[in-house]
Design an enzyme around this catalytic site. Structure first.
Site, PDB file in Angstrom:
ATOM      1  N   LEU A 189      14.939  -5.432  -3.227  1.00 34.19           N
ATOM      2  CA  LEU A 189      16.079  -4.992  -4.044  1.00 34.19           C
ATOM      3  C   LEU A 189      16.920  -3.951  -3.302  1.00 34.19           C
ATOM      4  O   LEU A 189      16.454  -3.340  -2.344  1.00 34.19           O
ATOM      5  CB  LEU A 189      15.545  -4.414  -5.358  1.00 34.19           C
ATOM      6  CG  LEU A 189      14.722  -5.404  -6.194  1.00 34.19           C
ATOM      7  CD1 LEU A 189      14.096  -4.725  -7.407  1.00 34.19           C
ATOM      8  CD2 LEU A 189      15.590  -6.580  -6.633  1.00 34.19           C
ATOM      9  N   PRO A 190      18.168  -3.743  -3.758  1.00 28.94           N
ATOM     10  CA  PRO A 190      19.082  -2.915  -2.967  1.00 28.94           C
ATOM     11  C   PRO A 190      18.783  -1.419  -2.915  1.00 28.94           C
ATOM     12  O   PRO A 190      19.076  -0.787  -1.909  1.00 28.94           O
ATOM     13  CB  PRO A 190      20.451  -3.167  -3.612  1.00 28.94           C
ATOM     14  CG  PRO A 190      20.188  -3.782  -4.936  1.00 28.94           C
ATOM     15  CD  PRO A 190      18.853  -4.434  -4.862  1.00 28.94           C
ATOM     16  N   THR A 248      14.205  -1.048   0.814  1.00 28.18           N
ATOM     17  CA  THR A 248      14.296   0.281   1.443  1.00 28.18           C
ATOM     18  C   THR A 248      14.647   1.276   0.348  1.00 28.18           C
ATOM     19  O   THR A 248      15.761   1.252  -0.180  1.00 28.18           O
ATOM     20  CB  THR A 248      15.379   0.305   2.535  1.00 28.18           C
ATOM     21  OG1 THR A 248      15.077  -0.695   3.493  1.00 28.18           O
ATOM     22  CG2 THR A 248      15.429   1.662   3.213  1.00 28.18           C
ATOM     23  N   LYS A 280      10.242   3.922   7.474  1.00 28.14           N
ATOM     24  CA  LYS A 280      11.479   3.129   7.530  1.00 28.14           C
ATOM     25  C   LYS A 280      12.708   4.028   7.726  1.00 28.14           C
ATOM     26  O   LYS A 280      13.578   3.733   8.546  1.00 28.14           O
ATOM     27  CB  LYS A 280      11.599   2.313   6.226  1.00 28.14           C
ATOM     28  CG  LYS A 280      12.906   1.607   6.014  1.00 28.14           C
ATOM     29  CD  LYS A 280      13.128   0.474   6.983  1.00 28.14           C
ATOM     30  CE  LYS A 280      14.503  -0.141   6.785  1.00 28.14           C
ATOM     31  NZ  LYS A 280      14.862  -1.058   7.854  1.00 28.14           N
ATOM     32  N   LYS A 334      23.326   4.166   3.327  1.00 29.65           N
ATOM     33  CA  LYS A 334      22.305   4.431   2.302  1.00 29.65           C
ATOM     34  C   LYS A 334      21.025   4.984   2.948  1.00 29.65           C
ATOM     35  O   LYS A 334      20.458   5.971   2.496  1.00 29.65           O
ATOM     36  CB  LYS A 334      21.972   3.128   1.556  1.00 29.65           C
ATOM     37  CG  LYS A 334      20.844   3.296   0.531  1.00 29.65           C
ATOM     38  CD  LYS A 334      20.295   1.976   0.010  1.00 29.65           C
ATOM     39  CE  LYS A 334      19.214   1.410   0.893  1.00 29.65           C
ATOM     40  NZ  LYS A 334      18.419   0.340   0.277  1.00 29.65           N
TER      41      LYS A 334
END
Ligand code: NAD
Length: 295
Positions: free
Chosen positions: A64-65, A95, A170, A245
């Site tokens: 998912l975003p 992420t 990450k 982001k």
């Protein structure tokens, strides 16, 4: 295995295709139902609600975003976690912040579910080729249960530590990626502005101490590397908006741990400028354009 897959966008769709290819039975769910068509053509089922998608599944995978979407799917009174039978394995590949990953993990374990955060590196091409790297956080037992599914979608499965550790790994990796991409752009543009051919300069730096991943596999200068997004007007890669982001998540983590990250902070500002110039959807190597003369 019977698996429910949530979020079949640019990354999720090819990952789900690889699970199908490996012989798993898949039900997919996305807020945009039209995205399911190519997966349904290959044998996936669809569902009207997340709970319906997860019914009877031994594992749930999500791609998912952002934090809001992950919290929205799993947590709260109507969240999916509360509807899963004990023992179900939850793998979140999105992420997100370490806080979000840890929060979902804590809620999952309290309900007797398995959970790992497993964000990926390797981009859309890696997702399609099944060569992603999974940077995993969680307890070893949950990771071992997840391993066969992760290996159907990628080639490196790495255990960073406890819940949330995959998310931290990450954002550290992507902060470094942003920094060496910007550095590579700066060096190439300096060379071009002083009369060098970007191809020749790239070859020289690849055999010198400036060598790095951006230069080796993802050259940001148009025309130098046929396969790189720069050579197709910065389309079809890792979007500026997503890098922006990720740098935001890195800065959030740095603030919390009081870490000193001046280059990460500057990279975030440069990507903010690129977003402000209407380039959020371009590949992140388009940051080169910020450094070029207007004429
Ligand atoms: P995307 O926007 O193409 O896909 C996200 C999908 O999630 C969309 O189809 C959206 O409709 C769906 N969605 C949103 N909320 C949902 C919900 N509650 N339930 C079901 N579906 C929902 O984005 P993407 O490029 O596939 O990226 C997904 C994640 O992977 C992000 O967290 C991103 O940072 C990460 N990532 C992306 C890349 C890349 O190269 N694109 C590389 C590594 C990691």
């Amino acid at each position: 295995m019977k698996i429910a897959f949530f979020g079949i966008g640019l990354m999720g769709a090819p990952m789900a295709q690889n699970l199908l290819k490996a012989g798993h039975s898949l039900t997919v769910f996305d807020l945009n139902p039209a995205l399911a068509e190519p997966l349904v053509a290959n044998g996936a089922a669809t569902a009207a609600t997340p709970a319906e998608a997860a019914a009877g599944c031994a594992a749930v995978v999500s791609m998912l975003p952002h934090d809001g979407a992950v919290r929205g799917l799993y947590l709260g009174e109507n969240g999916l976690l509360g509807k899963l039978p004990r023992g179900t394995l939850v793998i979140d590949c999105s992420t997100v912040s370490a806080e979000c990953a840890s929060e979902v993990s804590k809620a999952a374990h309290a309900l007797g579910l398995g959970m790992i955060d497993a964000p990926v590196s390797g981009g859309v091409a890696g997702a399609a080729a099944g060569t992603l790297s999974f940077l995993c956080g969680g307890v070893a037992d949950d990771l071992e249960r997840a391993r066969p599914l992760l290996e159907a979608m990628g080639k490196n499965v790495m255990h960073a530590g406890g819940p949330g550790a995959g998310a931290v790994a990450k954002i550290c990796n992507n902060m470094l990626l942003a920094i060496h991409m910007i550095g590579t752009c700066e060096a190439l543009q300096l060379g071009v502005d002083n009369g060098l051919d970007p191809k020749v300069l790239s070859e020289i730096m690849l055999k010198s101490s400036g060598r790095n991943w951006s230069l080796e596999l993802y050259n940001p200068y148009p025309g130098v590397m046929e396969t790189a997004p720069a050579s197709r007007e910065y389309s079809g890669g890792f979007q500026v908006a997503l890098m922006h982001k990720d740098l935001g998540l890195a800065m959030q983590a740095a603030q919390k741990s009081q870490s000193t990250t001046p280059l990460g902070a500057l990279a975030k500002q440069l990507y903010s400028l690129q977003v402000a110039q209407g380039k959020a959807k371009l590949d992140f190597s388009s940051i080169l354009q910020l450094l070029q003369h207007a004429d």
